[in-house]
Design a protein around this motif. Structure first.
Motif, PDB file in Angstrom:
ATOM      1  N   ASP A  60      40.785  90.029  54.174  1.00 31.69           N
ATOM      2  CA  ASP A  60      41.876  89.764  52.996  1.00 31.69           C
ATOM      3  C   ASP A  60      42.917  88.420  53.756  1.00 31.69           C
ATOM      4  N   ASP A  61      43.502  87.960  52.619  1.00 30.42           N
ATOM      5  CA  ASP A  61      44.646  87.194  53.233  1.00 30.42           C
ATOM      6  C   ASP A  61      45.809  87.728  53.235  1.00 30.42           C
ATOM      7  N   LEU A  62      46.254  88.173  54.430  1.00 30.75           N
ATOM      8  CA  LEU A  62      47.094  89.146  54.592  1.00 30.75           C
ATOM      9  C   LEU A  62      48.723  88.764  54.166  1.00 30.75           C
ATOM     10  N   THR A  63      48.945  87.306  53.870  1.00 39.29           N
ATOM     11  CA  THR A  63      50.210  86.781  53.498  1.00 39.29           C
ATOM     12  C   THR A  63      50.407  87.055  52.123  1.00 39.29           C
ATOM     13  N   LYS A  64      49.180  87.476  51.331  1.00 40.27           N
ATOM     14  CA  LYS A  64      49.347  88.182  50.023  1.00 40.27           C
ATOM     15  C   LYS A  64      49.842  89.387  49.779  1.00 40.27           C
ATOM     16  N   TYR A  65      50.033  90.181  50.759  1.00 38.72           N
ATOM     17  CA  TYR A  65      50.487  91.487  50.691  1.00 38.72           C
ATOM     18  C   TYR A  65      51.898  91.727  50.811  1.00 38.72           C
ATOM     19  N   ASN A  66      52.724  92.348  49.956  1.00 41.31           N
ATOM     20  CA  ASN A  66      54.133  92.477  49.772  1.00 41.31           C
ATOM     21  C   ASN A  66      54.573  93.799  50.356  1.00 41.31           C
ATOM     22  N   THR A 112      41.619  89.419  38.481  1.00 42.95           N
ATOM     23  CA  THR A 112      40.492  89.147  37.348  1.00 42.95           C
ATOM     24  C   THR A 112      39.279  89.875  37.811  1.00 42.95           C
ATOM     25  N   LYS A 113      39.161  90.308  39.127  1.00 47.36           N
ATOM     26  CA  LYS A 113      37.753  90.904  39.621  1.00 47.36           C
ATOM     27  C   LYS A 113      38.281  92.220  40.447  1.00 47.36           C
ATOM     28  N   THR A 114      36.990  93.117  40.582  1.00 46.16           N
ATOM     29  CA  THR A 114      37.392  94.230  41.331  1.00 46.16           C
ATOM     30  C   THR A 114      37.184  93.866  42.812  1.00 46.16           C
ATOM     31  N   THR A 115      37.477  94.487  43.760  1.00 48.75           N
ATOM     32  CA  THR A 115      37.211  94.313  45.264  1.00 48.75           C
ATOM     33  C   THR A 115      35.712  93.861  45.291  1.00 48.75           C
ATOM     34  N   SER A 116      34.951  94.626  44.888  1.00 49.15           N
ATOM     35  CA  SER A 116      33.524  94.830  45.053  1.00 49.15           C
ATOM     36  C   SER A 116      33.026  93.247  44.365  1.00 49.15           C
ATOM     37  N   GLU A 117      33.489  92.829  43.508  1.00 49.24           N
ATOM     38  CA  GLU A 117      32.997  91.714  42.768  1.00 49.24           C
ATOM     39  C   GLU A 117      33.555  90.510  43.675  1.00 49.24           C
ATOM     40  N   ARG A 118      34.839  90.665  44.065  1.00 58.26           N
ATOM     41  CA  ARG A 118      35.178  89.497  45.057  1.00 58.26           C
ATOM     42  C   ARG A 118      34.463  89.278  46.093  1.00 58.26           C
ATOM     43  N   ILE A 119      34.033  90.287  46.928  1.00 54.60           N
ATOM     44  CA  ILE A 119      33.040  90.337  48.075  1.00 54.60           C
ATOM     45  C   ILE A 119      31.766  89.812  47.791  1.00 54.60           C
ATOM     46  N   ALA A 120      31.360  90.520  46.614  1.00 54.56           N
ATOM     47  CA  ALA A 120      29.858  89.867  46.368  1.00 54.56           C
ATOM     48  C   ALA A 120      29.682  88.301  45.992  1.00 54.56           C
ATOM     49  N   ALA A 121      30.974  87.869  45.304  1.00 52.10           N
ATOM     50  CA  ALA A 121      31.043  86.325  45.014  1.00 52.10           C
ATOM     51  C   ALA A 121      31.305  85.438  46.193  1.00 52.10           C
ATOM     52  N   GLU A 122      31.917  86.164  47.045  1.00 57.19           N
ATOM     53  CA  GLU A 122      32.226  85.199  48.485  1.00 57.19           C
ATOM     54  C   GLU A 122      30.859  85.316  49.126  1.00 57.19           C
ATOM     55  N   GLY A 151      32.339 101.171  43.467  1.00 57.02           N
ATOM     56  CA  GLY A 151      31.719 100.053  43.255  1.00 57.02           C
ATOM     57  C   GLY A 151      30.722  99.676  44.432  1.00 57.02           C
ATOM     58  N   SER A 152      29.748  99.163  43.922  1.00 51.75           N
ATOM     59  CA  SER A 152      28.497  98.774  44.912  1.00 51.75           C
ATOM     60  C   SER A 152      28.284  97.291  45.072  1.00 51.75           C
ATOM     61  N   ILE A 153      28.420  96.648  46.323  1.00 49.71           N
ATOM     62  CA  ILE A 153      28.500  95.404  46.471  1.00 49.71           C
ATOM     63  C   ILE A 153      26.967  95.053  46.649  1.00 49.71           C
ATOM     64  N   GLY A 154      26.306  95.937  47.085  1.00 45.65           N
ATOM     65  CA  GLY A 154      24.698  95.638  46.867  1.00 45.65           C
ATOM     66  C   GLY A 154      24.263  95.555  45.591  1.00 45.65           C
ATOM     67  N   HIS A 155      24.586  96.307  44.605  1.00 46.26           N
ATOM     68  CA  HIS A 155      24.182  96.261  43.378  1.00 46.26           C
ATOM     69  C   HIS A 155      24.686  94.816  42.856  1.00 46.26           C
ATOM     70  N   LEU A 156      25.642  94.424  43.129  1.00 46.03           N
ATOM     71  CA  LEU A 156      26.329  93.295  42.178  1.00 46.03           C
ATOM     72  C   LEU A 156      25.635  92.133  43.095  1.00 46.03           C
ATOM     73  N   LEU A 157      25.176  92.020  44.498  1.00 42.85           N
ATOM     74  CA  LEU A 157      24.580  91.083  44.908  1.00 42.85           C
ATOM     75  C   LEU A 157      23.171  90.917  44.440  1.00 42.85           C
ATOM     76  N   HIS A 158      22.501  92.101  44.073  1.00 40.42           N
ATOM     77  CA  HIS A 158      21.312  92.240  43.644  1.00 40.42           C
ATOM     78  C   HIS A 158      21.135  91.439  42.231  1.00 40.42           C
ATOM     79  N   ARG A 159      22.315  91.763  41.581  1.00 40.82           N
ATOM     80  CA  ARG A 159      22.301  91.363  40.207  1.00 40.82           C
ATOM     81  C   ARG A 159      22.694  89.928  39.867  1.00 40.82           C
ATOM     82  N   ASP A 160      23.649  89.524  40.784  1.00 42.75           N
ATOM     83  CA  ASP A 160      24.374  88.279  40.333  1.00 42.75           C
ATOM     84  C   ASP A 160      23.959  87.008  41.326  1.00 42.75           C
TER      85      ASP A 160
END
Length: 173
Positions: A60-66, A112-122, A151-160
């Motif tokens: 995560d970009d730690l500078t984004k946390y307030n 705009t995306k869940t954490t799992s979706e962000r990680i899978a997209a990256e 959320g399942s990152i593996g499922h998102l990777l498999h799908r997307d």
């Protein structure tokens, strides 16, 4: 004690018509748990020695946390990733696997995306940019409602991620 890693019932998806990706390259997302180690062990146990393995940590970009509490959780996750990475690299060295480590700071807006979706997209973006033909992911053995909520990152990777082959590895208790 952990048992041997086995392929999950989720069928591997192989894209034989994708000629631009290198089939000898593997990317393994490192989330800080045992999944990355299971994947490295799977490759070593099957003697897939002429491959190049990249352990990818999405931080995560730690500078984004307030809030300090959110920043502390992100820092703890980074420490778990570093510990898992060290364990994987020691196993790679002991088994003569070609492994390297890389890290990506997530810049995908979380509103705009869940954490799992962000990680899978990256992971998909990294694999495509670096000509990596195979994504191998560990599994937390989530099912049903828990899988849907967490959320399942593996499922998102498999799908997307349709430009790479996908293999999910899990351990049996």
């Amino acid at each position: 004690p952990r048992s041997e890693a086995v392929l999950t019932p989720l069928p591997p998806r192989f894209h034989h018509n994708v000629e631009t990706m290198d089939p000898s390259k593997f990317i393994i997302p490192n989330g800080g748990g045992e999944g990355a180690y299971d994947c490295v062990k799977y490759i070593a146990d099957r003697k897939i020695k002429h491959s190049s393995v990249t352990l990818l940590s999405i931080s995560d970009d730690l500078t984004k946390y307030n809030k300090a509490s959110s920043r502390r959780r992100a820092e703890a996750r980074l420490q778990r990733q570093l510990q898992a990475q060290q364990k994987c690299m020691e196993y790679c060295k002991a088994n003569q696997l070609s492994c390297k480590v890389d890290s990506v700071t997530s810049h995908i807006p979380s509103d705009t995306k869940t954490t799992s979706e962000r990680i899978a997209a990256e992971v998909c973006t990294y694999a495509t940019k670096n000509n990596i033909g195979n994504i191998m992911s560990g599994s937390r053995n989530l099912t049903g409602l828990k899988r849907w909520v967490v959320g399942s990152i593996g499922h998102l990777l498999h799908r997307d991620c349709d430009k790479c082959n996908f293999i999910q590895v899990r351990h049996q208790e």
